[in-house]
Design a protein around this motif. Structure first.
Motif, PDB file in Angstrom:
ATOM      1  N   ASP A  32       0.870  -1.179   0.000  1.00 26.68           N
ATOM      2  CA  ASP A  32       0.000   0.000   0.000  1.00 26.68           C
ATOM      3  C   ASP A  32       0.904   1.225   0.000  1.00 26.68           C
ATOM      4  N   PRO A  33       0.770   2.126  -0.992  1.00 28.56           N
ATOM      5  CA  PRO A  33       1.701   3.249  -1.106  1.00 28.56           C
ATOM      6  C   PRO A  33       1.574   4.301  -0.002  1.00 28.56           C
ATOM      7  N   PHE A  34       0.499   4.258   0.776  1.00 28.25           N
ATOM      8  CA  PHE A  34       0.282   5.269   1.813  1.00 28.25           C
ATOM      9  C   PHE A  34       0.559   4.730   3.215  1.00 28.25           C
ATOM     10  N   ALA A  35       0.509   3.421   3.361  1.00 31.61           N
ATOM     11  CA  ALA A  35       0.721   2.812   4.671  1.00 31.61           C
ATOM     12  C   ALA A  35       2.202   2.850   5.035  1.00 31.61           C
ATOM     13  N   GLY A  36       2.457   2.778   6.337  1.00 25.53           N
ATOM     14  CA  GLY A  36       3.826   2.749   6.829  1.00 25.53           C
ATOM     15  C   GLY A  36       4.128   3.939   7.712  1.00 25.53           C
ATOM     16  N   LYS A  37       5.404   4.212   7.839  1.00 26.91           N
ATOM     17  CA  LYS A  37       5.893   5.224   8.771  1.00 26.91           C
ATOM     18  C   LYS A  37       6.000   6.600   8.134  1.00 26.91           C
ATOM     19  N   TRP A  38       5.653   7.643   8.921  1.00 34.31           N
ATOM     20  CA  TRP A  38       5.728   9.044   8.516  1.00 34.31           C
ATOM     21  C   TRP A  38       6.341   9.851   9.651  1.00 34.31           C
ATOM     22  N   VAL A  39       7.065  10.926   9.326  1.00 38.15           N
ATOM     23  CA  VAL A  39       7.626  11.824  10.340  1.00 38.15           C
ATOM     24  C   VAL A  39       7.475  13.271   9.879  1.00 38.15           C
ATOM     25  N   GLY A  40       7.332  14.173  10.820  1.00 36.18           N
ATOM     26  CA  GLY A  40       7.215  15.582  10.475  1.00 36.18           C
ATOM     27  C   GLY A  40       6.909  16.433  11.684  1.00 36.18           C
ATOM     28  N   ARG A  41       6.014  17.439  11.485  1.00 37.42           N
ATOM     29  CA  ARG A  41       5.678  18.380  12.545  1.00 37.42           C
ATOM     30  C   ARG A  41       4.187  18.677  12.521  1.00 37.42           C
ATOM     31  N   TRP A  42       3.671  19.074  13.673  1.00 40.35           N
ATOM     32  CA  TRP A  42       2.318  19.628  13.759  1.00 40.35           C
ATOM     33  C   TRP A  42       2.455  21.088  14.145  1.00 40.35           C
ATOM     34  N   THR A  43       1.566  21.907  13.655  1.00 42.47           N
ATOM     35  CA  THR A  43       1.545  23.324  14.018  1.00 42.47           C
ATOM     36  C   THR A  43       0.107  23.746  14.279  1.00 42.47           C
ATOM     37  N   SER A  44      -0.055  24.623  15.245  1.00 43.47           N
ATOM     38  CA  SER A  44      -1.355  25.211  15.540  1.00 43.47           C
ATOM     39  C   SER A  44      -1.448  26.533  14.796  1.00 43.47           C
ATOM     40  N   GLU A  45      -2.503  26.725  14.049  1.00 35.76           N
ATOM     41  CA  GLU A  45      -2.726  27.994  13.369  1.00 35.76           C
ATOM     42  C   GLU A  45      -3.536  28.945  14.245  1.00 35.76           C
ATOM     43  N   HIS A  46      -4.071  28.432  15.339  1.00 35.09           N
ATOM     44  CA  HIS A  46      -4.883  29.234  16.258  1.00 35.09           C
ATOM     45  C   HIS A  46      -4.040  29.779  17.413  1.00 35.09           C
ATOM     46  N   HIS A  47      -3.128  28.964  17.917  1.00 32.72           N
ATOM     47  CA  HIS A  47      -2.276  29.340  19.051  1.00 32.72           C
ATOM     48  C   HIS A  47      -0.857  29.519  18.540  1.00 32.72           C
ATOM     49  N   ASN A  49       3.009  29.974  17.870  1.00 35.42           N
ATOM     50  CA  ASN A  49       4.207  29.340  18.428  1.00 35.42           C
ATOM     51  C   ASN A  49       3.939  28.005  19.093  1.00 35.42           C
ATOM     52  N   SER A  50       2.844  27.341  18.746  1.00 37.21           N
ATOM     53  CA  SER A  50       2.582  25.992  19.256  1.00 37.21           C
ATOM     54  C   SER A  50       2.833  25.002  18.137  1.00 37.21           C
ATOM     55  N   GLY A  51       3.536  23.947  18.466  1.00 35.40           N
ATOM     56  CA  GLY A  51       3.824  22.896  17.501  1.00 35.40           C
ATOM     57  C   GLY A  51       4.889  21.984  18.045  1.00 35.40           C
ATOM     58  N   GLY A  52       5.203  20.956  17.282  1.00 41.77           N
ATOM     59  CA  GLY A  52       6.227  20.034  17.724  1.00 41.77           C
ATOM     60  C   GLY A  52       6.399  18.883  16.760  1.00 41.77           C
ATOM     61  N   ALA A  53       7.255  17.955  17.142  1.00 41.32           N
ATOM     62  CA  ALA A  53       7.538  16.774  16.327  1.00 41.32           C
ATOM     63  C   ALA A  53       6.298  15.892  16.254  1.00 41.32           C
ATOM     64  N   LEU A  54       6.168  15.208  15.133  1.00 36.15           N
ATOM     65  CA  LEU A  54       5.022  14.339  14.897  1.00 36.15           C
ATOM     66  C   LEU A  54       5.490  13.094  14.163  1.00 36.15           C
ATOM     67  N   HIS A  55       5.036  11.946  14.621  1.00 32.09           N
ATOM     68  CA  HIS A  55       5.324  10.658  13.987  1.00 32.09           C
ATOM     69  C   HIS A  55       3.996   9.942  13.770  1.00 32.09           C
ATOM     70  N   CYS A  56       3.929   9.125  12.735  1.00 28.65           N
ATOM     71  CA  CYS A  56       2.696   8.397  12.463  1.00 28.65           C
ATOM     72  C   CYS A  56       3.018   7.054  11.837  1.00 28.65           C
ATOM     73  N   THR A  57       2.261   6.052  12.218  1.00 33.46           N
ATOM     74  CA  THR A  57       2.251   4.781  11.505  1.00 33.46           C
ATOM     75  C   THR A  57       0.848   4.617  10.955  1.00 33.46           C
ATOM     76  N   LEU A  58       0.753   4.570   9.643  1.00 28.93           N
ATOM     77  CA  LEU A  58      -0.524   4.436   8.958  1.00 28.93           C
ATOM     78  C   LEU A  58      -0.683   2.981   8.524  1.00 28.93           C
ATOM     79  N   THR A  59      -1.744   2.340   8.985  1.00 24.29           N
ATOM     80  CA  THR A  59      -1.991   0.933   8.698  1.00 24.29           C
ATOM     81  C   THR A  59      -3.239   0.793   7.842  1.00 24.29           C
ATOM     82  N   ALA A  60      -3.126   0.104   6.711  1.00 20.60           N
ATOM     83  CA  ALA A  60      -4.277  -0.153   5.846  1.00 20.60           C
ATOM     84  C   ALA A  60      -5.196  -1.170   6.530  1.00 20.60           C
ATOM     85  N   LEU A  61      -6.495  -0.915   6.470  1.00 19.97           N
ATOM     86  CA  LEU A  61      -7.505  -1.801   7.046  1.00 19.97           C
ATOM     87  C   LEU A  61      -8.325  -2.451   5.931  1.00 19.97           C
TER      88      LEU A  61
END
Length: 150
Positions: A32-47, A49-61
């Motif tokens: 599956d071309p979308f499943a697997g590991k991802w890394v990056g950042r999250w940012t708040s557009e409302h608050h 200077n809020s944000g940080g590191a972000l990791h994700c594992t996307l699993t196909a169901l």
């Protein structure tokens, strides 16, 4: 105080687990071309200077037999960091493939103090994952790419 609460909430939305090779396979066993590991950042557009590191594992169901044909389903396991805090969170995502893009959406409910229902809408390619998140308390963006090969 608002920034701390916003960051705590945003962290409560987020991602990463150890890589599971099965996560990169669809229900039928093919890659599956979308499943697997991802890394990056999250940012708040409302608050600011809020944000940080972000990791994700996307699993196909497996497909939902009651859903319309062509709907792809995933489990997104996020781990978000903010300062010294981190939080893991699972979000079910559904989407439709259009060529090499997956257009997805999902929702997850948190306690009202943290904004209640969060919605997620985004697009993934095999190399890039971008999602907007929104609740009554906050809104922002997740931007991730594939981690470098070891």
């Amino acid at each position: 105080m608002k920034s701390l609460l916003a960051a705590t909430f945003a962290v409560a939305l987020s991602a990463c687990a150890t890589h599971d090779p099965a996560a990169s396979r669809s229900a039928g066993g093919e890659s599956d071309p979308f499943a697997g590991k991802w890394v990056g950042r999250w940012t708040s557009e409302h608050h600011q200077n809020s944000g940080g590191a972000l990791h994700c594992t996307l699993t196909a169901l497996p497909p939902n037999p009651q859903a319309k044909p062509g709907i792809s389903r995933y489990s997104a396991h996020f781990k978000a960091n903010w300062l010294t805090f981190s939080k893991s969170y699972d979000v079910p995502l559904e989407g439709r493939r259009r060529g090499d893009e997956l257009h997805f959406h999902g929702t997850h409910e948190l306690a009202a103090i943290f904004g209640g229902v969060y919605t997620f809408d985004g697009t993934a390619t095999p190399e890039r994952f971008v999602s907007n998140y929104k609740s009554s308390y906050d809104h922002g963006k997740f931007i991730m790419t594939r981690p470098p090969a070891r």
